[in-house]
Design an enzyme around this catalytic site. Sequence first.
Site, PDB file in Angstrom:
ATOM      1  N   ASP B 304       0.854  -1.179   0.000  1.00 18.94           N
ATOM      2  CA  ASP B 304       0.000   0.000   0.000  1.00 18.94           C
ATOM      3  C   ASP B 304       0.886   1.223   0.000  1.00 18.94           C
ATOM      4  OD1 ASP B 304      -2.577  -0.944  -0.013  1.00 18.94           O
ATOM      5  OD2 ASP B 304      -2.457  -1.535   2.097  1.00 18.94           O
ATOM      6  N   GLU B 345      -0.094  18.332   8.569  1.00 14.38           N
ATOM      7  CA  GLU B 345       0.027  19.197   7.402  1.00 14.38           C
ATOM      8  C   GLU B 345       0.244  20.646   7.833  1.00 14.38           C
ATOM      9  OE1 GLU B 345      -2.450  16.988   7.693  1.00 14.38           O
ATOM     10  OE2 GLU B 345      -2.800  15.938   5.786  1.00 14.38           O
ATOM     11  N   PHE B 373     -11.194  23.199  10.676  1.00 13.92           N
ATOM     12  CA  PHE B 373     -11.591  22.584   9.410  1.00 13.92           C
ATOM     13  C   PHE B 373     -12.950  21.909   9.597  1.00 13.92           C
ATOM     14  CE2 PHE B 373     -11.859  18.853   6.712  1.00 13.92           C
ATOM     15  CZ  PHE B 373     -11.473  19.350   5.483  1.00 13.92           C
ATOM     16  N   THR B 374     -13.864  22.124   8.681  1.00 13.65           N
ATOM     17  CA  THR B 374     -15.112  21.353   8.725  1.00 13.65           C
ATOM     18  C   THR B 374     -15.303  20.691   7.367  1.00 13.65           C
ATOM     19  OG1 THR B 374     -16.517  23.111   7.867  1.00 13.65           O
ATOM     20  CG2 THR B 374     -16.197  23.054  10.258  1.00 13.65           C
ATOM     21  N   ALA B 375     -16.035  19.612   7.408  1.00 13.67           N
ATOM     22  CA  ALA B 375     -16.248  18.876   6.163  1.00 13.67           C
ATOM     23  C   ALA B 375     -17.021  19.734   5.173  1.00 13.67           C
ATOM     24  CB  ALA B 375     -17.016  17.587   6.448  1.00 13.67           C
ATOM     25  N   GLU B 376     -17.812  20.661   5.696  1.00 14.46           N
ATOM     26  CA  GLU B 376     -18.639  21.490   4.819  1.00 14.46           C
ATOM     27  C   GLU B 376     -17.811  22.566   4.117  1.00 14.46           C
ATOM     28  OE1 GLU B 376     -22.771  23.897   5.182  1.00 14.46           O
ATOM     29  OE2 GLU B 376     -22.185  22.646   6.881  1.00 14.46           O
ATOM     30  N   ARG B 378     -14.469  22.753   4.032  1.00 13.06           N
ATOM     31  CA  ARG B 378     -13.245  22.148   3.493  1.00 13.06           C
ATOM     32  C   ARG B 378     -12.074  23.131   3.525  1.00 13.06           C
ATOM     33  NH1 ARG B 378     -13.290  19.660  -1.747  1.00 13.06           N
ATOM     34  NH2 ARG B 378     -14.843  21.148  -2.449  1.00 13.06           N
ATOM     35  N   SER B 380      -9.564  25.637   6.545  1.00 17.33           N
ATOM     36  CA  SER B 380      -9.319  26.057   7.920  1.00 17.33           C
ATOM     37  C   SER B 380      -8.506  27.343   7.849  1.00 17.33           C
ATOM     38  CB  SER B 380      -8.542  24.975   8.672  1.00 17.33           C
ATOM     39  OG  SER B 380      -7.256  24.842   8.099  1.00 17.33           O
ATOM     40  N   LYS B 392      -6.896  28.618   4.382  1.00 14.56           N
ATOM     41  CA  LYS B 392      -6.276  27.718   3.401  1.00 14.56           C
ATOM     42  C   LYS B 392      -7.192  26.510   3.246  1.00 14.56           C
ATOM     43  CE  LYS B 392      -3.381  24.483   5.976  1.00 14.56           C
ATOM     44  NZ  LYS B 392      -3.622  24.781   7.388  1.00 14.56           N
TER      45      LYS B 392
END
Lengths: 557, 679
Positions: B304, B345, B373-376, B378, B380, B392
């Site tokens: 992997d 990161e 950061f939120t998934a919505e 995307r 932060s 960013k």
Amino acid sequence: MDFLQISVVLVLVLVLAIPMANYLTTVYSLETTKQDRIFGPIERIIYKLSGIQTSEMNWKKYAKALLFSNLIMFIISYLIIRFQGVLPGNPSNIANMDPILAFNTAASFLTNTNLQHYSGESGLSYLSQMTVIIFLMFTTPATGLALCIAFFRGVTGQKNIGNFYVDLVRSLTRVLLPLSILIGLILVSQGVPQTFSSTAAVTTVEGAAQNIARGPVAALESIKHLGTNGGGFFGVNSAHPFENPTGFTNILEILCMFLIPAALPLTFGRMAKNKKQGWILFCAMGSLFIVFLSVAYFSELNGNPALEKIGLSQENGSMEGKEVRFGIAQSALFTAVTTAVTTGTVNTMHDTLTPLGGLVPLAQMMLNCVFGGDGVGTVNILMYTIMAVFIAGLMVGRTPEFLGKKIEAREMKLIAIAILLHPLIILGPSAIALATEMGTSGISNSGFHGISQVVYEFTSSAANNGSGFEGLGDNTPFWNISTGLVMLFGRYFSMIAMIAVAGSLLTKKRVPETIGTLKTDNSTFLVILLATVLIIGALTFFPVLALGPVAEWLTIR
Amino acid sequence: MSTKSKGNITSPILIEACKDAFKKLNPKLMARNPVMFVVEIGFVMTLLLSIFPSLFGGESNRGYNLTVSFILVLTILFANFAEALAEGRGKAQADSLKKTKQDTKAKVIQKDGSIKVVDAADLRKGDIVLVEANDFIPSDGDIIEGVASVDESAITGESATVIKESGGDFSSVTGGTKVISDYIKVKVSSDPGESFLDRMISLVEGAKRQKTPNELALSTLLVGLTLIFLLVCTTLVPIASYINVNLPTATLVALLVCLIPTTIGGLLSAIGIAGMDRVTQFNVIAKSGKAVEAAGDINTIILDKTGTITLGNRMAFSLLPVKGVTQKELNTFAAYSSMHDETPEGRSVVEFVVKAGAVKEGLKKEGSEGVEFTAESRMSGTDLADGTKVRKGAVDAIKKYILQQGGKVPIDLENISDEVASLGGTPLAVAEGTRILGVIYLKDTVKPGMKERFNELRKMGIKTVMCTGDNPLTAATIAKEAGVDDYIAEAKPEDKIRVIKREQAEGKLVAMTGDGTNDAPALAQADVGLAMNTGTHAAKEAANMVDLDSDPTKIIEIVAIGKQLLMTRGALTTFSIANDVAKYFAIIPAMFMVAIPEMKALNIMDLDTPQSAILAALIFNAIIIPLLIPLAMKGVNYVPMNASKLLTKNLFIYGLGGVIVPFIGIKAIDLILVLMGIA
């Protein structure tokens, strides 16, 4: 001059082996080839007449066909020689052969051994010579070739193992018959008789009456060598002027017996699509042969110290038992070749070789893979190759593989059996013979040479060579039965074991070759192969050789 | 428990091995090893002869017989000791793993919901047990309910606790580990004696151990050779009697024992066990010896990308400003955007800027506020004290955000981000207010040293295939950088099994690592499947090895161990067989010298007397076994190189060495025997 003679012959062998190898590759091709146009029609008639199905076989069927056809040949041959006295084709009125000697003779010719416990000119009728001896001389090398090719197919991973009957017929129609007709005619031109007339009664120049045996000699002589058979028409074999009249015929006979055994490793290389692999096998056998030939030549050239002591000049080497017309070089070469390729024809009496000179034929037959007989010799060197691969292959950190096929427990078991069998059928019977009256009574020279005589007889039988240390009085029930059995075991057990190996390898998936794979076609592997043959094949016999020829040599020098 | 201490041989192991060496003299156990069994029969014969010198007819020298029988029993003991030592070490390793498991009580949840306390050893597959904080998990199993932190240091040596929960990829637990907090319900997945540990223990116990395929084939060859030499020696008696040479039974036994491959016969089992031990020392549990052997034959390794070839953390590799923005400006705001970002990161961006020369203290952190950061969204970032919003995030997310803010998207942004993607990186856009300043080039870094290791593998003829969910462009870049031979991009779990089957159809052997349930079919299909201990139970069940440290790169070491195991076997076999040359030249002249004085010519080592020659050969044959034990245990030195070089090297050491060493050894022992006046 000696060296020149020898090298010319050896170079000729090499030059002839290459085209022969190509020819053999085509003969046994599973594809349709140009040869089929020439030989196909005849072969199709043969298949039709004998009801042969030409479809592919698996290894078990192949082995069964081989054994069954050989059994039938054995029975027919036995009956003919057993009752030759009452059968036609007997102008010289030869009597029936006794049952035990007949068993030995049938076994001997069936197994490509041609050990002769009878004397050809007085023991067999013309009918027997032709329908038993010459017949078997064709079919047994054909059987050996068929087996060898089937083994090659399995090891090299061809699409199948082939069909025994097709291989047998092709060996005859495409290889043995055409070549032996050609060689036979050349031999006739050199003065070898080919006649149905009975023994000639002549008056010699001195006025004495003499019976001179003759018969269909040339027909036998050509296949005798081509088929690595070795059984002579006459008792003294190729030392007889009617079997081997000239220096030219001597060389011709050497070339004939060497031709197929020398070509087969190269054929293997071609079938494996790796010519180098073939040459490595050739070189392994070739280098063993050169060593043995040198020992034989120099020991004979140096003469016999025991004879020197009693005042017989050994200036020209040990000429006892040799034909003056052949001399040391041609005799030593013939001796080395006939035992390397296990033909067993002789132009000099092996019993009278110097101790080390006599060790050479013995050792070559013990190894049984210095070219070896038609078919079986190359199979034997491949058996040692697989063994070498198994031992050395581990040292590169992979489980052993040969030509992309994994060598596993099943193959090792079969190979161990085959390797064990050879010393078993030589040393076992030799021990019995030397410890019992029925064995020792036949020995003509006691002491170390007696051991050599006995061991030689069984080694020759086991290796299916057929030559003898003729001092041995071997036409007794003990010798006839024991050597008869040894010849049969020596031929068929290892044949079946090897074809089983081929069958097993054929079904295996081919592992692709990488840089991490053991290379079996380079000089490193050549060294490993030679070491395996010498340590496993030869050292097994070291104790008995030490007590026979080596002790004899040490005590008379 | 460090991996180092596990490999050591302690004195209790040595003492135990000495005791076991005698216990193993039991003929029933010896019969498992035909080569050494023959030696034992020889020992009994010579022992009887030293009590009744004329037992097999004729007179024989009592002292000589006794000496031979003594050396023979030593030979057997040495071989037994080798096996016992390897076994002892393996058992010690297993025991240390097993210790925690003993005396564990299990709280079994009955059908009616009540709890019954039983011994862990009595648990059966399918039982459901409750494990609460500070309880040891009694057996391997799957969590069916609950979440808990588990201390797995007993088996992995890793002190950090791991979170295990029902469902998903972290549901499997190993017996012997300890729950630190919360509780879980575990469904037992193995019957007693079938857990990974039990299986591993059975691999290192000589008497129960199943021989591997190659070991079986080699044993067959050794038995074949033994039979041949048995034949040679027994037939020698009648043959020699023909010329009135009588061979003493003890001498014949000595010849036989010297010729049969006792060196490899005595060490074969130890080599196999030690190979398994080495795997265990790497904290890998092999479920079969066959798998370790197969590891040596591997042609293709499927790895992997993330976590195996790369570190799995994307790091800032460079910052690319758009037209009209200075590098310094971008650097500064990129650092601001990541100031509160504690993800690897984020930290890498700050580190990168600091390295590039912006002083860390220069970043005014006071008063600023991090935006998670939120998934919505995307993205932060940071709201600076002066109200400036620095963000960013994914390029399209930032684009959308700037357009919403009424800003403009720079025309060269798309080009820059495409270029980053094509290089195998992940582009993150940086925005300040309504401006887009540039792109952060995040790159998944290849683990240091991977390229060299893949090179080594290539030298051994092993192909590496990288498996990744990345797009083909990214995959190609990483593949090139890591130096793998092939890659599968946008790989789905079924792609792995497809590749394995494709390679296997070409006759190749394939190794792979995996941890998820969807890896299980591929792990089962692979010839060597290494499952991570953190993986699911299904993956561990399907694989034939489990790595307790969950380090997927270990597959490379496993291959090396497999190769080393096979090489050790081959090297010692070659050595053992090559030894025969010298032994022949010691014993054969000695046997016949009395009756045939001319045989002296064959005594090329100039050994003193027939008796000293035979004893010297026999003693050499015995002491070579303990001398080679370290080699058998450690394995031959293995440096990755191609087969031809490897063969030449090993052939030189063990083949040529095997021919020469005994000549020197036997001569030396002979001299010592003479000096001591024994012979």
